[in-house]
Design an enzyme around this catalytic site. Structure first.
Site, PDB file in Angstrom:
ATOM      1  N   LYS A  64      15.873   1.496  -9.069  1.00  0.00           N
ATOM      2  CA  LYS A  64      15.535   1.031  -7.706  1.00  0.00           C
ATOM      3  C   LYS A  64      14.629  -0.187  -7.768  1.00  0.00           C
ATOM      4  O   LYS A  64      14.889  -1.212  -7.133  1.00  0.00           O
ATOM      5  CB  LYS A  64      14.840   2.155  -6.923  1.00  0.00           C
ATOM      6  CG  LYS A  64      14.133   1.668  -5.651  1.00  0.00           C
ATOM      7  CD  LYS A  64      13.444   2.792  -4.911  1.00  0.00           C
ATOM      8  CE  LYS A  64      12.096   3.200  -5.416  1.00  0.00           C
ATOM      9  NZ  LYS A  64      10.950   2.426  -4.913  1.00  0.00           N
ATOM     10  N   ASN A  65      13.543  -0.066  -8.518  1.00  0.00           N
ATOM     11  CA  ASN A  65      12.542  -1.136  -8.453  1.00  0.00           C
ATOM     12  C   ASN A  65      13.014  -2.414  -9.147  1.00  0.00           C
ATOM     13  O   ASN A  65      12.640  -3.513  -8.740  1.00  0.00           O
ATOM     14  CB  ASN A  65      11.194  -0.639  -8.996  1.00  0.00           C
ATOM     15  CG  ASN A  65      10.565   0.368  -8.033  1.00  0.00           C
ATOM     16  OD1 ASN A  65      10.922   0.411  -6.851  1.00  0.00           O
ATOM     17  ND2 ASN A  65       9.654   1.188  -8.529  1.00  0.00           N
ATOM     18  N   CYS A 158       5.539   3.519   0.425  1.00  0.00           N
ATOM     19  CA  CYS A 158       4.932   4.854   0.481  1.00  0.00           C
ATOM     20  C   CYS A 158       3.446   4.769   0.789  1.00  0.00           C
ATOM     21  O   CYS A 158       2.755   3.852   0.334  1.00  0.00           O
ATOM     22  CB  CYS A 158       5.152   5.583  -0.851  1.00  0.00           C
ATOM     23  SG  CYS A 158       6.849   6.095  -1.091  1.00  0.00           S
ATOM     24  N   ARG A 163      -2.891  -0.426  -0.855  1.00  0.00           N
ATOM     25  CA  ARG A 163      -1.859  -1.354  -1.302  1.00  0.00           C
ATOM     26  C   ARG A 163      -2.019  -2.762  -0.704  1.00  0.00           C
ATOM     27  O   ARG A 163      -1.139  -3.256   0.016  1.00  0.00           O
ATOM     28  CB  ARG A 163      -0.463  -0.774  -1.022  1.00  0.00           C
ATOM     29  CG  ARG A 163      -0.305   0.627  -1.568  1.00  0.00           C
ATOM     30  CD  ARG A 163       1.109   1.135  -1.499  1.00  0.00           C
ATOM     31  NE  ARG A 163       1.955   0.611  -2.563  1.00  0.00           N
ATOM     32  CZ  ARG A 163       3.237   0.919  -2.707  1.00  0.00           C
ATOM     33  NH1 ARG A 163       3.822   1.728  -1.865  1.00  0.00           N
ATOM     34  NH2 ARG A 163       3.939   0.416  -3.699  1.00  0.00           N
ATOM     35  N   ASP A 354       4.580   7.071 -11.013  1.00  0.00           N
ATOM     36  CA  ASP A 354       5.743   7.537 -10.252  1.00  0.00           C
ATOM     37  C   ASP A 354       6.305   8.861 -10.774  1.00  0.00           C
ATOM     38  O   ASP A 354       7.257   9.403 -10.195  1.00  0.00           O
ATOM     39  CB  ASP A 354       6.857   6.471 -10.262  1.00  0.00           C
ATOM     40  CG  ASP A 354       6.464   5.235  -9.465  1.00  0.00           C
ATOM     41  OD1 ASP A 354       5.503   5.313  -8.672  1.00  0.00           O
ATOM     42  OD2 ASP A 354       7.108   4.185  -9.644  1.00  0.00           O
ATOM     43  N   ARG A 449      15.067   7.280  -0.039  1.00  0.00           N
ATOM     44  CA  ARG A 449      14.701   5.885  -0.310  1.00  0.00           C
ATOM     45  C   ARG A 449      14.870   5.540  -1.782  1.00  0.00           C
ATOM     46  O   ARG A 449      15.087   4.377  -2.121  1.00  0.00           O
ATOM     47  CB  ARG A 449      13.236   5.647   0.073  1.00  0.00           C
ATOM     48  CG  ARG A 449      12.983   5.675   1.567  1.00  0.00           C
ATOM     49  CD  ARG A 449      11.557   5.334   1.860  1.00  0.00           C
ATOM     50  NE  ARG A 449      11.183   4.145   1.090  1.00  0.00           N
ATOM     51  CZ  ARG A 449       9.956   3.729   0.898  1.00  0.00           C
ATOM     52  NH1 ARG A 449       8.956   4.408   1.415  1.00  0.00           N
ATOM     53  NH2 ARG A 449       9.703   2.660   0.191  1.00  0.00           N
TER      54      ARG A 449
HETATM   55  N1  EPU Z   1      -3.065  -3.974  -6.011  1.00  0.00           N
HETATM   56  C1  EPU Z   1      -4.108  -4.701  -5.488  1.00  0.00           C
HETATM   57  N2  EPU Z   1      -3.844  -5.941  -4.960  1.00  0.00           N
HETATM   58  C2  EPU Z   1      -2.602  -6.468  -4.941  1.00  0.00           C
HETATM   59  C3  EPU Z   1      -1.536  -5.727  -5.500  1.00  0.00           C
HETATM   60  C4  EPU Z   1      -1.794  -4.475  -6.029  1.00  0.00           C
HETATM   61  O1  EPU Z   1      -5.249  -4.245  -5.478  1.00  0.00           O
HETATM   62  O2  EPU Z   1      -2.441  -7.601  -4.453  1.00  0.00           O
HETATM   63  C5  EPU Z   1      -3.336  -2.636  -6.545  1.00  0.00           C
HETATM   64  C6  EPU Z   1      -2.639  -1.556  -5.719  1.00  0.00           C
HETATM   65  O3  EPU Z   1      -3.387  -1.217  -4.576  1.00  0.00           O
HETATM   66  C7  EPU Z   1      -2.539  -0.409  -6.704  1.00  0.00           C
HETATM   67  C8  EPU Z   1      -2.375  -1.122  -8.022  1.00  0.00           C
HETATM   68  O4  EPU Z   1      -2.740  -2.494  -7.814  1.00  0.00           O
HETATM   69  O5  EPU Z   1      -3.722   0.333  -6.702  1.00  0.00           O
HETATM   70  C9  EPU Z   1      -0.974  -1.080  -8.596  1.00  0.00           C
HETATM   71  O6  EPU Z   1      -0.057  -1.549  -7.642  1.00  0.00           O
HETATM   72  P1  EPU Z   1       1.183  -2.452  -8.042  1.00  0.00           P
HETATM   73  O7  EPU Z   1       1.048  -3.734  -7.325  1.00  0.00           O
HETATM   74  O8  EPU Z   1       1.369  -2.469  -9.505  1.00  0.00           O
HETATM   75  O9  EPU Z   1       2.366  -1.620  -7.390  1.00  0.00           O
HETATM   76  P2  EPU Z   1       3.530  -2.192  -6.487  1.00  0.00           P
HETATM   77  O10 EPU Z   1       4.044  -3.445  -7.042  1.00  0.00           O
HETATM   78  O11 EPU Z   1       3.133  -2.138  -5.077  1.00  0.00           O
HETATM   79  C10 EPU Z   1       5.431  -1.038  -7.864  1.00  0.00           C
HETATM   80  C11 EPU Z   1       6.511  -0.058  -7.556  1.00  0.00           C
HETATM   81  C12 EPU Z   1       5.892   1.302  -7.305  1.00  0.00           C
HETATM   82  C13 EPU Z   1       5.130   1.732  -8.546  1.00  0.00           C
HETATM   83  C14 EPU Z   1       4.078   0.678  -8.886  1.00  0.00           C
HETATM   84  C15 EPU Z   1       3.314   0.981 -10.163  1.00  0.00           C
HETATM   85  C16 EPU Z   1       8.135  -1.473  -6.454  1.00  0.00           C
HETATM   86  C17 EPU Z   1       8.862  -1.810  -5.215  1.00  0.00           C
HETATM   87  N3  EPU Z   1       7.229  -0.506  -6.367  1.00  0.00           N
HETATM   88  O12 EPU Z   1       4.612  -1.050  -6.698  1.00  0.00           O
HETATM   89  O13 EPU Z   1       6.979   2.193  -7.101  1.00  0.00           O
HETATM   90  O14 EPU Z   1       4.473   2.947  -8.309  1.00  0.00           O
HETATM   91  O15 EPU Z   1       4.710  -0.605  -9.024  1.00  0.00           O
HETATM   92  O16 EPU Z   1       4.178   1.144 -11.220  1.00  0.00           O
HETATM   93  O17 EPU Z   1       8.396  -2.054  -7.489  1.00  0.00           O
HETATM   94  C18 EPU Z   1       7.986   4.139  -6.259  1.00  0.00           C
HETATM   95  O18 EPU Z   1       9.052   3.719  -6.752  1.00  0.00           O
HETATM   96  O19 EPU Z   1       7.862   5.285  -5.784  1.00  0.00           O
HETATM   97  C19 EPU Z   1       6.830   3.253  -6.232  1.00  0.00           C
HETATM   98  C20 EPU Z   1       5.761   3.482  -5.476  1.00  0.00           C
END
Ligand code: EPU
Length: 475
Positions: A64-65, A158, A163, A354, A449
């Site tokens: 998915k991601n 989610c 975030r 995850d 999703r």
């Molecule tokens: N964070 C910040 N500032 C930012 C961006 C992130 O503080 O500008 C923090 C977040 O709040 C969090 C941490 O960094 O505490 C990690 O977040 P990250 O940005 O790595 O996650 P993401 O890109 O929002 C993706 C996946 C998630 C997965 C995470 C971690 C996608 C669409 N989503 O999210 O997938 O948990 O990386 O591996 O790629 C899921 O599939 O269920 C899911 C939540």
């Protein structure tokens, strides 16, 4: 109760429902990537009669991601990009809808997707769709890189923490963009009126989404960009591979520093979305939780190495041959109950956040007490209350949970529970597989999703799980 009937009104439900069985064994969906019919927006439910042993083989869908970020990257390309193995999920359908809202042409069939972004005429994707998924926000990188401008609503996804998008904003500013946040939207413009320029940026935290967004932006910026402390997740490597195949110059994917030389133009290319490591991990845990033996493919074992280590330590047997992985927790094979273990979630190659909720379910069935510490998201314990309704003995303090296992077999009982997010939701399904009696799970739109045909795949393995879809009210 006649479960062979295609329409059914269970006595314990107030509204009429029908049970939907996807045809098996053709698990790969033949649905087009289109807005689902209205009835599916009503709240469907799963009912699971626990206690069935699982056996057989399950196909693992494309990630998915990875699919979400590669779809965003198609906006950088001229001509047509062809993707294979795109999972048919509500999140990927939402992403397709976001691209269409910008003017991209998309066709999809049987997991294949053709995207042509030549006709993109807008830099503001549909805000409602962006509000549904986190990955929708990633389009800000390609739009800014290609058109020098983007207006993107704050993302959804989610509810597992605040975030924020501060790293995206600061990173884009380092590439020469003027970025402002107001009215729930991020407005970004290339400062020199022409385009982005290469720059250096160090992420405070190795955010997956910020890494991917900045990588896409830098691929078309003028000059060289160095991004440090970036995410090393396999999805970042998948995206880099797609971009490189489309003519970009990206080095260092999978390490903590990315070197990107910008190009004026990228061209569409063909790629296969690699298997979903979180779906594979979820099925591995399903086998362990039900004390069963199943195999699955395709799986890239190094993507699930952390989970393999934990399951081996618990006492499971695991074998890998080529891209097929087999997990056995059958008592005759392992000879004793599984042993609990501690988990601390971390960015890759650490234990994936995850898989945290699903792992917690396994630990309720193991010997001894275990500790699960969530370090990636500050609010990813929402599933615990629902698991407690199923009899799980879990105490939470902040981002740490203490799980009391049991001596032999499952301690879980059936109840009515509510899925509140994707991974927490699927953890309830796994708990239902092991619980005594019939577990009813509502809120399963969250699960849809991110898991392609989850119920059909589980039935293929012998689980007793039914999808109850509310009948539409007459107009
Ligand atoms: N964070 C910040 N500032 C930012 C961006 C992130 O503080 O500008 C923090 C977040 O709040 C969090 C941490 O960094 O505490 C990690 O977040 P990250 O940005 O790595 O996650 P993401 O890109 O929002 C993706 C996946 C998630 C997965 C995470 C971690 C996608 C669409 N989503 O999210 O997938 O948990 O990386 O591996 O790629 C899921 O599939 O269920 C899911 C939540």
């Amino acid at each position: 109760m006649d479960l062979s009937s295609s329409t059914l009104c269970p006595q314990n439900l107030t509204k009429p429902y029908f049970i939907s069985f996807h045809k098996q064994p053709h698990i790969r969906s033949h649905l087009q990537f289109q807005t689902p019919p209205k009835t599916l927006t009503l709240d469907p439910k799963f009912t699971i009669t626990g206690g069935c042993k699982l056996s057989g083989h399950v196909p693992i869908s494309g990630s998915k991601n990875s699919a979400l970020s590669i779809l965003a990257a198609t906006l950088c390309c001229s001509g047509t990009s062809k993707l294979h193995g795109v999972p048919n999920l509500s999140d990927t359908r939402t992403m397709a809808s976001i691209l269409r809202s910008l003017g991209a042409e998309i066709e999809a069939c049987n997991g294949e997707m053709w995207v042509n972004a030549d006709g993109v005429g807008s830099v503001e994707p549909c805000p409602e769709d962006i509000g549904k998924i986190r990955g929708g926000f990633f389009v800000i990188g390609p739009l800014l890189a290609r058109f020098g401008e983007a207006v993107v609503a704050l993302p959804g996804g989610c509810d597992i923490g605040t975030r924020p998008v501060d790293l995206y904003i600061r990173g884009l500013r380092a590439l020469g963009a003027i970025v402002e946040l107001g009215d729930g939207k991020v407005r970004a413009q290339a400062a020199n009126g022409r385009g982005l320029v290469g720059g250096r940026f160090k992420l405070d935290h190795p955010s997956v989404g910020a890494t991917e967004t900045l990588m896409m932006a830098a691929c078309m910026a003028d000059g060289v960009t160095v991004l440090s402390n970036v995410a090393k997740e396999p999805e970042v490597i998948d995206l880099a591979r797609f971009l490189t195949g489309s003519g970009a110059c990206v080095e260092g994917a999978g390490s903590d520093t990315l070197y990107i030389k910008g190009k004026n133009q990228l061209h569409g290319s063909e790629c296969v979305v690699p298997p979903d490591r979180i779906e594979a991990g979820t099925f591995m845990l399903a086998a362990a939780i039900t004390r069963s033996s199943i195999s699955m493919s395709p799986v890239i074992p190094s993507h699930v190495a952390c989970l393999i280590d934990k399951l081996l330590a618990a006492g499971c047997k695991i074998t890998c041959a080529h891209d097929t992985l087999e997990v056995s927790a059958v008592p005759d094979d392992v000879g004793h109950n599984l042993q609990g273990f501690d988990v601390r979630t971390c960015p890759f190659p650490g234990f994936p956040t995850d898989l945290q909720p699903q792992t917690m379910v396994l630990l309720t069935t193991c010997d001894g007490s275990s500790i699960v510490e969530e370090t990636v998201f500050e609010n990813r314990m929402g599933h615990v209350r629902e698991l407690q309704k199923l009899g799980a003995r879990i105490r939470v303090c902040g981002s740490t949970a203490v799980i009391c296992g049991k001596e032999k077999g499952s301690a879980l009982l059936s109840s009515h529970v509510v899925a509140k997010d994707l991974r927490g939701g699927v953890s309830l399904v796994l708990a239902g597989l092991a619980a005594e009696g019939v577990t009813e799970i509502s809120g399963i739109a969250h699960i849809d999703r991110g898991y392609e045909n989850l119920d059909a795949k589980l039935r293929l393995l012998g689980a007793d799980i039914k999808r109850l879809i509310p009948l539409a009210s007459p107009l």
